[in-house]
Design an enzyme around this catalytic site. Structure first.
Site, PDB file in Angstrom:
ATOM      1  N   PRO A 317     -13.709  19.390 -31.868  1.00 38.77           N
ATOM      2  CA  PRO A 317     -14.860  19.856 -31.095  1.00 38.77           C
ATOM      3  C   PRO A 317     -15.277  18.842 -30.047  1.00 38.77           C
ATOM      4  O   PRO A 317     -15.203  17.637 -30.261  1.00 38.77           O
ATOM      5  CB  PRO A 317     -15.954  20.017 -32.163  1.00 38.77           C
ATOM      6  CG  PRO A 317     -15.591  18.985 -33.185  1.00 38.77           C
ATOM      7  CD  PRO A 317     -14.081  18.925 -33.212  1.00 38.77           C
ATOM      8  N   CYS A 391     -21.428  22.721   1.432  1.00 37.00           N
ATOM      9  CA  CYS A 391     -21.044  23.684   2.470  1.00 37.00           C
ATOM     10  C   CYS A 391     -20.053  24.677   1.882  1.00 37.00           C
ATOM     11  O   CYS A 391     -18.859  24.688   2.223  1.00 37.00           O
ATOM     12  CB  CYS A 391     -20.449  22.942   3.668  1.00 37.00           C
ATOM     13  SG  CYS A 391     -20.217  23.980   5.112  1.00 37.00           S
TER      14      CYS A 391
END
Length: 473
Positions: A317, A391
């Site tokens: 995990p 952008c």
């Protein structure tokens, strides 16, 4: 409070207008998260406005106590589930989720081993003092240099991912005069119910061997001097809820495991990780103790049916340990109402970070939550899209959320459940410096990974003079 009708028409089906737009969904935020008497978000005993004043924004914040508690919980869950069947379980922390020297120390302090998958991750783990014998090394394209480093360091196990790697590793082990323990990565053919790019066990992908090809690879490993095959490894994907996929995968892997026992013992079965967490208030992750029992029971049943002893188990995990412990802080720069169809409006909230510090929404269409963090508000909630400063039209931090309608420039915004795969996947897109990582414990905050400045970015450009230049910090 309830959302205006025009907002509800644009909201995704799963997003429910909150009764309280200032509330903190309990499974999404760190256990320590609350609000003080002024409405400011507090994490790890520290108001986030104080963190903003001290460290600026954007800022990755991680609650050390949360990480440690989750590490203990996961370890105990899998050990207990395995012990019910008379076997042992080892838990490796999956370093790819978020790796730093301090995180390595936290998880190893709590009894976890560590899984790495590149030379860089290996170097961090070793530099942080991890016991090399408790490291596992993954990767589909481990270089000769990386394998050499792993063997030289005494890494406990290496996960074989290709026939070429068998030959490379055997040669390196022979040069060092050692026997290297290895596992074989196998695709069970089980496709976790998740985003295609997150599922890693269906057959048309870069990792591991198919069930039909695995026996030949096992035979070659067993022939090679210097390699000791200790087990099979399988990972079915990421952000998985429920045990059904793990149970089906276990049935297929145990069938292969049983067929290989005639050639020698296989004491370990590593079933990977991929355990999901809550990113939004509607997510309902399976409790880790229930997952552990379900998976261990499934392996036990399959072994009993075939009349074979149950192997020791291993798990990896990462997100389940660090994901909920992380919160990212942003400052709102602009807001912009946008008409979307007749009578429908969405409020765009732009913050001072974006896809450079959290690319998961752009990569995986991942959903996140957000809350005002510097105050509470009684304003009616409106549907917002939290976007970054890059952008790029896909520069979305939170695709859909309800925030108080008076959210404004200068507000501090907090996005929870960012402890996994945000720092790890971050970039300098548009030459934006990566933020620092600040750990919280006992009411104290400290930097565990330094942030970057524009001067840091310019210093890497070999076409520029090395003297610092004037710029915006």
């Amino acid at each position: 409070m309830s959302a205006p009708p025009q907002s509800r028409t644009l909201a995704p089906a799963w997003l429910v207008a909150p009764h309280e737009a200032n509330g903190l969904a309990p499974l999404v935020w760190p256990s320590s998260a609350t609000r003080d008497e002024t409405g400011v978000l507090v994490v790890g005993g520290i108001p986030v406005t104080r963190l903003q004043e001290q460290f600026g924004t954007p800022l990755w914040v991680i609650d050390e106590d949360e990480v440690r508690a989750r590490a203990r919980e996961v370890l105990e869950a899998f050990r207990s589930a395995a012990a019910r069947h008379g076997v042992q379980a080892r838990v490796y922390y999956a370093g790819k989720a978020f790796l730093s020297a301090e995180v390595v120390r936290w998880v190893t302090d709590e009894g976890l081993a560590v899984d790495v998958c590149t030379g860089g991750e290996l170097a961090v783990a070793l530099a942080a003092g991890a016991d090399p014998a408790r490291l596992g090394f993954h990767g589909n394209n481990k270089s000769v240099a990386e394998l050499e480093a792993a063997v030289s360091a005494g890494v406990g196990s290496i996960v074989i991912d290709s026939l070429i790697e068998i030959e490379r590793l055997a040669a390196i082990a022979a040069r060092h005069g050692i026997t290297q323990q290895v596992l074989l990565r196998v695709n069970s053919g089980v496709h976790a119910e998740t985003h295609d790019f997150l599922a890693t066990a269906h057959e048309d992908q870069k990792f591991g061997f198919t069930l039909s090809d695995a026996p030949a690879a096992v035979a070659r490993i067993r022939e090679a001097s210097g390699l000791e095959l200790v087990g099979l490894h399988c990972h079915i994907g990421s952000q998985i809820f429920g045990t059904a996929g793990f149970e089906e995968s276990a049935a297929r892997i145990v069938e292969l495991h049983a067929s290989l026992l005639a050639g020698g013992d296989l004491p370990v079965l590593n079933l990977g990780g991929g355990f999901g967490i809550a990113y939004t208030s509607v997510d309902d992750p399976t409790p880790i103790d229930r997952l552990a029992v379900g998976i261990a029971d499934a392996v036990a049943v399959q072994c009993e049916v075939r009349g074979i002893p149950m192997p020791n188990l291993a798990f990896e995990p990462g997100r389940a340990i660090v994901g909920r412990a992380g919160v990212t802080l942003y400052e709102v720069g602009t807001t912009k109402p946008v008409e979307v169809g007749e009578g429908a409006q969405r409020l765009y909230v732009s913050v001072d970070g974006g896809m450079s510090d959290n690319p998961r929404p752009a990569l995986y269409a991942a959903d996140f939550s957000a809350r005002l963090a510097s105050r509470t508000s009684g304003a009616e909630p409106v549907l917002v899209r939290v976007v970054g400063k890059h952008c790029e039209s896909g520069d979305v931090v939170v695709d859909a959320e309800y925030l108080p309608g008076d959210v404004a420039p200068g507000d501090l915004l907090a996005v929870p459940a960012t402890g996994a795969y945000c720092f790890s996947l971050a970039s300098n897109y548009n030459y934006v410096p990566r933020p620092p990582v600040v750990a919280l414990r006992g009411g104290e905050a400290r930097v565990i990974v330094r942030g970057e400045s524009i001067d840091d970015l310019l210093a890497r450009d070999a076409g520029l003079a090395t003297t610092p230049r004037e710029g915006i910090a």
